[in-house]
Design a protein around this motif. Structure first.
Motif, short mmCIF file in Angstrom:
data_model
loop_
_atom_site.label_atom_id
_atom_site.label_comp_id
_atom_site.label_asym_id
_atom_site.label_seq_id
_atom_site.Cartn_x
_atom_site.Cartn_y
_atom_site.Cartn_z
N ASP A 80 29.03 -17.69 38.92
CA ASP A 80 28.19 -16.98 38.11
C ASP A 80 27.11 -16.47 38.72
OD1 ASP A 80 27.10 -16.01 35.66
OD2 ASP A 80 26.54 -18.10 34.96
N ILE A 81 26.80 -15.29 39.35
CA ILE A 81 25.97 -14.73 40.05
C ILE A 81 25.23 -13.65 39.32
CG2 ILE A 81 25.35 -13.29 42.23
CD1 ILE A 81 28.08 -14.46 43.16
N ARG A 82 23.79 -13.87 39.12
CA ARG A 82 23.02 -12.89 38.30
C ARG A 82 21.81 -12.68 39.28
NH1 ARG A 82 22.74 -15.74 32.45
NH2 ARG A 82 24.85 -15.96 32.35
N ILE A 83 22.02 -11.55 39.73
CA ILE A 83 21.25 -10.82 41.07
C ILE A 83 19.78 -11.17 40.70
CG2 ILE A 83 20.63 -9.05 42.51
CD1 ILE A 83 23.57 -9.82 42.85
N ALA A 84 19.26 -10.93 39.59
CA ALA A 84 17.98 -10.72 38.99
C ALA A 84 17.28 -12.29 39.23
CB ALA A 84 17.62 -10.27 37.80
N GLN A 85 18.29 -13.33 39.08
CA GLN A 85 17.73 -14.81 38.93
C GLN A 85 18.09 -15.58 40.28
OE1 GLN A 85 19.59 -16.52 35.30
NE2 GLN A 85 18.97 -14.94 34.26
N LEU A 86 18.35 -15.12 41.39
CA LEU A 86 18.67 -15.69 42.44
C LEU A 86 17.33 -16.10 43.07
CD1 LEU A 86 21.33 -13.44 44.28
CD2 LEU A 86 21.42 -15.69 43.19
N PRO A 87 17.21 -17.34 43.69
CA PRO A 87 15.94 -17.65 44.09
C PRO A 87 15.61 -17.06 45.53
CG PRO A 87 17.54 -19.37 44.65
CD PRO A 87 18.40 -18.12 43.66
N GLN A 88 14.38 -17.28 45.74
CA GLN A 88 14.11 -16.40 47.28
C GLN A 88 14.76 -17.65 48.53
OE1 GLN A 88 10.03 -15.13 47.54
NE2 GLN A 88 10.27 -13.66 46.06
N VAL A 89 14.79 -17.12 49.76
CA VAL A 89 15.02 -17.86 50.75
C VAL A 89 14.24 -19.07 51.13
CG1 VAL A 89 13.93 -16.32 52.44
CG2 VAL A 89 15.90 -17.52 52.99
N SER A 90 13.12 -18.84 50.76
CA SER A 90 12.19 -19.87 51.13
C SER A 90 12.46 -21.17 50.20
CB SER A 90 10.51 -19.79 50.72
OG SER A 90 10.54 -19.36 49.45
N THR A 91 13.33 -21.11 49.08
CA THR A 91 13.45 -22.68 48.39
C THR A 91 14.57 -23.17 49.14
OG1 THR A 91 15.62 -21.05 47.16
CG2 THR A 91 13.25 -21.40 46.32
N LEU A 92 15.43 -22.52 50.25
CA LEU A 92 16.32 -23.62 51.01
C LEU A 92 15.39 -24.20 51.95
CD1 LEU A 92 18.78 -20.63 52.12
CD2 LEU A 92 19.01 -22.31 50.44
N ASP A 93 14.31 -24.22 51.96
CA ASP A 93 13.56 -25.35 52.74
C ASP A 93 13.38 -26.66 52.42
OD1 ASP A 93 12.99 -23.23 54.49
OD2 ASP A 93 11.03 -22.91 53.84
N GLY A 97 22.34 -29.35 51.38
CA GLY A 97 23.73 -28.95 51.14
C GLY A 97 24.48 -30.21 50.93
N THR A 98 25.48 -30.09 50.09
CA THR A 98 26.63 -31.25 49.44
C THR A 98 28.01 -30.83 50.13
OG1 THR A 98 26.76 -29.96 47.48
CG2 THR A 98 24.98 -31.44 47.44
N ALA A 99 28.17 -29.86 50.65
CA ALA A 99 29.41 -29.87 51.32
C ALA A 99 29.60 -28.90 52.70
CB ALA A 99 30.33 -29.04 50.32
N ASP A 100 30.52 -29.16 53.45
CA ASP A 100 30.44 -28.34 54.93
C ASP A 100 30.63 -27.04 54.51
OD1 ASP A 100 30.59 -30.84 55.94
OD2 ASP A 100 32.67 -30.63 56.58
N LEU A 101 29.86 -26.11 55.16
CA LEU A 101 30.05 -24.65 54.82
C LEU A 101 29.64 -24.37 53.33
CD1 LEU A 101 30.48 -22.59 57.28
CD2 LEU A 101 32.61 -22.09 56.13
N GLN A 102 28.87 -25.24 52.73
CA GLN A 102 28.56 -24.83 51.27
C GLN A 102 27.59 -23.46 51.21
OE1 GLN A 102 26.10 -27.59 49.33
NE2 GLN A 102 25.44 -25.99 47.81
N PRO A 103 28.22 -22.22 50.36
CA PRO A 103 27.37 -21.18 50.38
C PRO A 103 26.52 -21.10 49.33
CG PRO A 103 29.55 -20.93 49.05
CD PRO A 103 29.55 -22.43 49.53
N ALA A 104 25.28 -20.50 49.84
CA ALA A 104 24.09 -20.29 48.90
C ALA A 104 23.53 -18.76 49.02
CB ALA A 104 22.86 -21.34 49.69
N LEU A 105 23.45 -18.53 47.75
CA LEU A 105 22.92 -16.94 47.62
C LEU A 105 21.57 -17.05 47.57
CD1 LEU A 105 25.89 -15.40 45.88
CD2 LEU A 105 25.37 -15.34 48.35
N VAL A 106 20.56 -16.30 48.24
CA VAL A 106 19.37 -16.06 47.81
C VAL A 106 18.84 -14.76 48.28
CG1 VAL A 106 18.91 -18.45 48.49
CG2 VAL A 106 18.95 -16.83 50.28
#
Length: 228
Positions: A80-93, A97-106
């Motif tokens: 369920d990807i909603r482009i306008a609601q994706l967080p910025q990359v800084s939130t990854l700090d 992650g909870t799984a090997d190679l878990q994807p995250a979109l920012v």
């Protein structure tokens, strides 16, 4: 696992002893076959302790990549990807992650593109693998260089010394390379620790981790097309 109720007791029961104080590192000195049984048991126990975990919004702490192809659990594709609601990359700090190679979109800071980051379980960090400009439907792999070449995707494997060893996977024409080809190359590069008995195990692990990442890229393209 360590955040779960009696998770540490489970580790000790399977032969893993604390190797630091505070106990954040556990080492199993059992014979090789017993280690494999212990890791398999931990994998099967996941459903029991995951709902007891108290961190990351109730998700269990990921396991680091284990010896051979053993490691944490496989990731799930982002659907369920909603482009306008994706967080910025800084939130990854502040995100683990909870799984090997878990994807995250920012998005980048200027919200000019969507970035694909994946969780590296051994070095415990997020790694950028590609991006898609906004608006666009063209995904561009950033490339990842290892000792054996440059690849579109890279998995981290712990061969027993706690150091990340990188397993490269090529992606061409929107399709990943055959997992057995990538697994055999990895075995050849690490012949001192691995042999062809590990081929099926590594290939399966690679397939289980790469497939959700590729599905996430496809879902991102569909979401961008819908927005455009």
């Amino acid at each position: 696992l360590l955040a779960a109720n009696k998770g540490a007791e489970l580790l000790r029961a399977l032969g893993f002893d604390a190797d630091a104080d505070p106990a954040t590192v556990y080492v199993c000195s059992a014979p090789h076959l017993e280690v494999r049984v212990s890791l398999s048991t931990l994998d099967k126990a996941e459903d029991v302790w995951s709902d007891l975990a108290s961190v990351n919004g109730g998700a269990a702490q990921p396991a680091t990549g284990g010896a051979g192809a053993e490691g944490g659990r496989a990731p799930e594709a982002i659907t369920d990807i909603r482009i306008a609601q994706l967080p910025q990359v800084s939130t990854l700090d502040d995100r683990v992650g909870t799984a090997d190679l878990q994807p995250a979109l920012v998005t980048d800071a200027g919200r000019t593109c969507v970035q694909l980051h994946c969780w590296m379980p051994v070095s415990r960090r997020w790694r950028l693998f590609g991006e898609m400009a906004i608006p666009s439907t063209s995904f561009v792999w950033t490339g990842a260089r290892t000792a054996s070449g440059e690849w579109q995707l890279v998995l981290e494997v712990d061969l027993g010394d706690g150091k990340p060893v990188e397993l490269g996977c090529s992606v061409q024409g929107g399709q990943p390379e055959n997992e057995y080809v990538a697994a055999q190359r990895f075995i050849n590069e690490n012949f001192e620790s691995l042999n062809n008995n590990h081929l099926e195990e590594i290939a399966r692990s690679l397939r289980e981790r790469v497939t959700p990442v590729m599905a996430t890229v496809d879902n991102l393209k569909k979401a961008m097309e819908a927005q455009n």
